[in-house]
Design a protein around this motif. Structure first.
Motif, PDB file in Angstrom:
ATOM      1  N   THR A 181       3.156  -1.658  20.653  1.00 42.58           N
ATOM      2  CA  THR A 181       4.331  -0.916  20.200  1.00 42.58           C
ATOM      3  C   THR A 181       4.590  -1.257  18.737  1.00 42.58           C
ATOM      4  O   THR A 181       4.618  -2.444  18.376  1.00 42.58           O
ATOM      5  CB  THR A 181       5.573  -1.264  21.044  1.00 42.58           C
ATOM      6  OG1 THR A 181       5.278  -1.006  22.423  1.00 42.58           O
ATOM      7  CG2 THR A 181       6.772  -0.436  20.614  1.00 42.58           C
ATOM      8  N   PHE A 182       4.774  -0.242  17.919  1.00 44.49           N
ATOM      9  CA  PHE A 182       4.920  -0.452  16.471  1.00 44.49           C
ATOM     10  C   PHE A 182       5.590   0.768  15.861  1.00 44.49           C
ATOM     11  O   PHE A 182       5.760   1.804  16.514  1.00 44.49           O
ATOM     12  CB  PHE A 182       3.555  -0.687  15.820  1.00 44.49           C
ATOM     13  CG  PHE A 182       2.490   0.284  16.261  1.00 44.49           C
ATOM     14  CD1 PHE A 182       2.273   1.469  15.578  1.00 44.49           C
ATOM     15  CD2 PHE A 182       1.704   0.015  17.383  1.00 44.49           C
ATOM     16  CE1 PHE A 182       1.311   2.371  16.002  1.00 44.49           C
ATOM     17  CE2 PHE A 182       0.737   0.913  17.816  1.00 44.49           C
ATOM     18  CZ  PHE A 182       0.540   2.090  17.125  1.00 44.49           C
ATOM     19  N   GLN A 183       5.967   0.662  14.590  1.00 47.60           N
ATOM     20  CA  GLN A 183       6.652   1.744  13.887  1.00 47.60           C
ATOM     21  C   GLN A 183       5.830   2.345  12.757  1.00 47.60           C
ATOM     22  O   GLN A 183       6.097   3.471  12.345  1.00 47.60           O
ATOM     23  CB  GLN A 183       7.971   1.236  13.287  1.00 47.60           C
ATOM     24  CG  GLN A 183       9.085   0.990  14.281  1.00 47.60           C
ATOM     25  CD  GLN A 183      10.338   0.530  13.578  1.00 47.60           C
ATOM     26  OE1 GLN A 183      10.422  -0.613  13.129  1.00 47.60           O
ATOM     27  NE2 GLN A 183      11.324   1.405  13.463  1.00 47.60           N
ATOM     28  N   HIS A 184       4.870   1.606  12.220  1.00 48.17           N
ATOM     29  CA  HIS A 184       4.080   2.100  11.091  1.00 48.17           C
ATOM     30  C   HIS A 184       2.848   2.845  11.613  1.00 48.17           C
ATOM     31  O   HIS A 184       2.054   2.284  12.377  1.00 48.17           O
ATOM     32  CB  HIS A 184       3.639   0.937  10.196  1.00 48.17           C
ATOM     33  CG  HIS A 184       4.762   0.361   9.386  1.00 48.17           C
ATOM     34  ND1 HIS A 184       4.914   0.622   8.050  1.00 48.17           N
ATOM     35  CD2 HIS A 184       5.787  -0.451   9.734  1.00 48.17           C
ATOM     36  CE1 HIS A 184       5.990  -0.009   7.600  1.00 48.17           C
ATOM     37  NE2 HIS A 184       6.533  -0.674   8.608  1.00 48.17           N
ATOM     38  N   VAL A 185       2.715   4.087  11.217  1.00 49.84           N
ATOM     39  CA  VAL A 185       1.595   4.917  11.641  1.00 49.84           C
ATOM     40  C   VAL A 185       0.982   5.568  10.400  1.00 49.84           C
ATOM     41  O   VAL A 185       1.597   5.624   9.338  1.00 49.84           O
ATOM     42  CB  VAL A 185       2.044   6.003  12.644  1.00 49.84           C
ATOM     43  CG1 VAL A 185       2.556   5.372  13.927  1.00 49.84           C
ATOM     44  CG2 VAL A 185       3.120   6.891  12.034  1.00 49.84           C
ATOM     45  N   ALA A 186      -0.244   6.086  10.559  1.00 50.43           N
ATOM     46  CA  ALA A 186      -0.904   6.748   9.429  1.00 50.43           C
ATOM     47  C   ALA A 186      -1.725   7.919   9.916  1.00 50.43           C
ATOM     48  O   ALA A 186      -2.452   7.816  10.912  1.00 50.43           O
ATOM     49  CB  ALA A 186      -1.789   5.772   8.659  1.00 50.43           C
ATOM     50  N   LEU A 187      -1.622   9.007   9.212  1.00 52.18           N
ATOM     51  CA  LEU A 187      -2.429  10.199   9.464  1.00 52.18           C
ATOM     52  C   LEU A 187      -3.794  10.077   8.813  1.00 52.18           C
ATOM     53  O   LEU A 187      -4.772  10.623   9.312  1.00 52.18           O
ATOM     54  CB  LEU A 187      -1.690  11.424   8.904  1.00 52.18           C
ATOM     55  CG  LEU A 187      -2.429  12.762   8.883  1.00 52.18           C
ATOM     56  CD1 LEU A 187      -2.678  13.257  10.304  1.00 52.18           C
ATOM     57  CD2 LEU A 187      -1.640  13.795   8.089  1.00 52.18           C
ATOM     58  N   THR A 188      -3.868   9.355   7.707  1.00 55.49           N
ATOM     59  CA  THR A 188      -5.066   9.330   6.867  1.00 55.49           C
ATOM     60  C   THR A 188      -5.546   7.907   6.631  1.00 55.49           C
ATOM     61  O   THR A 188      -4.829   6.936   6.862  1.00 55.49           O
ATOM     62  CB  THR A 188      -4.774   9.978   5.498  1.00 55.49           C
ATOM     63  OG1 THR A 188      -3.796   9.170   4.812  1.00 55.49           O
ATOM     64  CG2 THR A 188      -4.244  11.389   5.648  1.00 55.49           C
ATOM     65  N   ARG A 189      -6.763   7.839   6.116  1.00 54.25           N
ATOM     66  CA  ARG A 189      -7.276   6.612   5.510  1.00 54.25           C
ATOM     67  C   ARG A 189      -7.858   6.999   4.154  1.00 54.25           C
ATOM     68  O   ARG A 189      -8.729   7.855   4.078  1.00 54.25           O
ATOM     69  CB  ARG A 189      -8.355   5.960   6.380  1.00 54.25           C
ATOM     70  CG  ARG A 189      -7.814   5.377   7.665  1.00 54.25           C
ATOM     71  CD  ARG A 189      -8.854   4.548   8.412  1.00 54.25           C
ATOM     72  NE  ARG A 189      -8.296   4.010   9.649  1.00 54.25           N
ATOM     73  CZ  ARG A 189      -8.923   3.184  10.470  1.00 54.25           C
ATOM     74  NH1 ARG A 189     -10.163   2.793  10.182  1.00 54.25           N
ATOM     75  NH2 ARG A 189      -8.339   2.742  11.566  1.00 54.25           N
ATOM     76  N   GLY A 190      -7.353   6.347   3.114  1.00 55.87           N
ATOM     77  CA  GLY A 190      -7.885   6.615   1.782  1.00 55.87           C
ATOM     78  C   GLY A 190      -6.924   7.395   0.912  1.00 55.87           C
ATOM     79  O   GLY A 190      -5.880   7.878   1.376  1.00 55.87           O
TER      80      GLY A 190
END
Length: 586
Positions: A181-190
């Motif tokens: 469980t966490f709050q930081h997400v990412a759609l991309t890398r780079g």
């Protein structure tokens, strides 16, 4: 095997620990890959354990990990080294693995000088680390030079293995939300940009890969089901693909996720249509790297944006009811009173509703750091000093510490002095579909002035009057719950109890089930000695302990001892039930 993944502490204290408290996303991704492959994985957030080595020894002793991996962001490098030494004291045979952006750029330095580090995972770490774990599990006596993406010692000297190809399809990675469980997400890398102060160009080679909208929103949905309602979209630039962003926003709305989120973007990668979709889908803040009001300094940073780009993005973002936050960096090569004034002039034009001001740091992997090494003929051994970073002004004889600190003082004082005016000058687009979001935006900002960070900032004047103006303006768009509640509280603080009663009663007509509005109304009624009315407005919440406490107070003030006694018994039963329902302590 039992694997412990560690986010180490930083050696310098922070005014706001929120800046460093979140576990890096990469650890969750690595943990998910390991768990999906059957390994026992725990993640230790040790960001606040720098002064508690006994606690770290206790955790290592209790968990007895077979392998310990560290997420190194460079500034927490020494925390990682300290904990690695503790690992070896507990069990010298436990392999220690460093990874992350800080370890990637200093792999040779780390393996040369710190015997407690056995391996470094370079770059994207999921499958390099998984293959290393399998190798260690096998008990092989050789060294794993066949695994791409590592650095290790061969014949006592640091060497690196072949570079690992990045994961081609990010959607094939196990979903971390299935395990954590966490709050930081990412759609991309780079990131495609080439900023000289940033390590991203060298780490990702300026290439960008994307999750699909379905993967990204499904992860949000699974986290939402675990109770997470606010997210940080922590991409370098979330808005690179317009159609993908809009697809994500539509899915968030269609799935009724009811979340809020903040994102990071570039001023030249947003438009009004995209921003409207982002706002409707719950975006409340976008952070933009402005860096400086001086084009000369932005050119040094290779920040290829113009004043026109910046002004357009801030106007459009604020116009759609999204808080536009500006990042500025000061103490750059060529920084002067003139360039600081240019930054202040730009701030006055873009009117950001939040701003962060950083002193320029030099970190391994950045173009500015490499230029510093080449100019001064130094090596990475400078990091043998127990420091987190190198401030650029320390390397430039034309800039003194006193002068740079004065630059920062000017920026902060003049910005915060102007902030109430920026808030009053907000210009929102006239789109009836966004009226509820406009009301939400204004009431959030108002609450920051009345009860949040801006209320406590001594550099900001006219806090309450600004809050009142924003709350009242919010209610012109929509009967926003927060606006009714916040305005009622401000009126109380100002001693305007009749006005507080009036606005809170209006709020209750729209939000009849709100405990907060009823509690606030009861307080104002009691200040007007209207105790029976206060009691009556709270009795519908007879299962809410705070409401019952206020009912008891009303009974006491009315000298109704039998009622006070009955309600006190009722409160005891409620609190006993709550205590009985709590899990027992470890």
């Amino acid at each position: 095997m039992k694997i412990l993944l560690v986010y180490p502490y930083f050696i310098d204290s922070r005014m706001d620990e929120e800046d460093i408290s979140a576990i890096p996303m990469g650890l969750f991704s690595i943990g998910a890959v390991l768990r999906a492959n059957g390994y026992d994985v725990e993640i230790l957030n040790a960001y606040n354990l720098g002064r508690k080595p006994y606690r770290i020894y206790q955790i290592l002793g209790d968990r007895r990990p077979d392998v310990v991996g560290f997420s190194i962001l460079h500034a927490n490098r020494w925390g990682g080294i300290d904990i690695a030494r503790m690992v070896k004291k507990v069990n010298p045979a436990t392999p220690v693995v460093f990874g992350g952006v800080g370890a990637t750029f200093l792999w040779d330095h780390l393996l040369t000088h710190f015997a407690e580090i056995d391996y470094v995972v370079r770059g994207e770490g999921e499958y390099s680390f998984l293959e290393l774990i399998r190798f260690l599990e096998s008990g092989a006596s050789s060294i794993p030079t066949h695994i791409d993406g590592l650095a290790l010692r061969k014949n006592g000297r640091p060497v690196k293995t072949g570079d690992r190809h990045p994961v081609a399809d990010l959607d094939q990675l196990p979903m971390p939300a299935d395990y954590f469980t966490f709050q930081h997400v990412a759609l991309t890398r780079g990131c495609p940009s080439d900023c000289t102060f940033c390590g991203s160009p060298a780490f990702w080679n300026r290439r960008v890969r994307y999750h699909s909208a379905d993967y990204f929103v499904t992860q949000l949905q699974r986290l939402r089901e675990k109770g997470v309602t606010f997210f940080f979209f922590s991409d370098d630039t979330f808005t690179l693909k317009r159609d993908l962003v809009i697809d994500i926003c539509k899915q968030i709305i269609e799935r009724h996720l009811e979340i809020t989120w903040a994102a990071i973007s570039r001023v030249d990668r947003v438009d009004e249509g995209m921003l409207k979709w982002m706002r409707r889908a719950g975006c409340t803040q976008i952070s933009y790297g402005v860096e400086s009001g001086s084009q000369e300094i932005r050119d040094i940073y290779r920040k290829r944006i113009s004043d026109a780009d910046i002004c357009r993005a801030f106007a459009r973002t604020i116009g759609t009811g999204i808080m536009a936050r500006a990042y500025f960096i000061y103490g750059a090569p060529g920084e002067s009173d003139r360039t600081i004034q240019e930054s202040l002039d730009l701030l006055a034009r873009i009117r950001p509703l939040a701003a962060i001001f950083y002193i320029l740091d030099l970190f391994p992997g950045t173009a500015l750091y490499e230029a510093y090494k080449a100019k001064n003929g130094i090596s990475d051994d400078i990091w043998l000093n127990r420091i987190e970073d190198i401030l650029y002004f320390e390397t430039d004889e034309t800039l003194s510490q006193e002068r740079v600190l004065e630059f920062g003082r000017r920026l902060r004082e003049e910005y915060f002095a102007s902030l109430p005016r920026f808030a009053r000058d907000i210009e929102l687009i006239d789109d009836s579909q966004l009226y509820p979001q406009h009301a939400d935006f204004l009431s959030r900002l108002a609450l920051t002035f009345s009860h949040g960070d801006y209320a406590a900032n001594p550099l900001i004047k006219e806090n309450l009057s600004t809050a009142v103006e924003l709350f009242e303006r919010s209610l012109q768009y929509h009967p926003d719950h927060r606006a009714f509640w916040g305005l009622g509280l401000v009126y109380q603080h100002q001693g305007r109890f009749d006005e507080s009663i009036d606005i809170l009663e209006q709020g209750i007509r729209h939000h009849a089930d709100s405990v907060d509005l009823h509690l606030a109304l009861a307080h104002s009624l009691m200040r007007r000695n209207r105790f029976q009315e206060a009691r009556q407005c709270l009795e519908v919440f007879d299962t809410h302990p705070q409401a019952v406490e206020q009912i008891i107070l009303c009974c006491r003030l009315m000298a109704d001892q039998p009622a006070e006694k009955e309600w006190t018994k009722h409160l005891h039963r409620l609190t006993h039930q709550e205590t009985a329902g709590m899990p027992s302590p470890d």
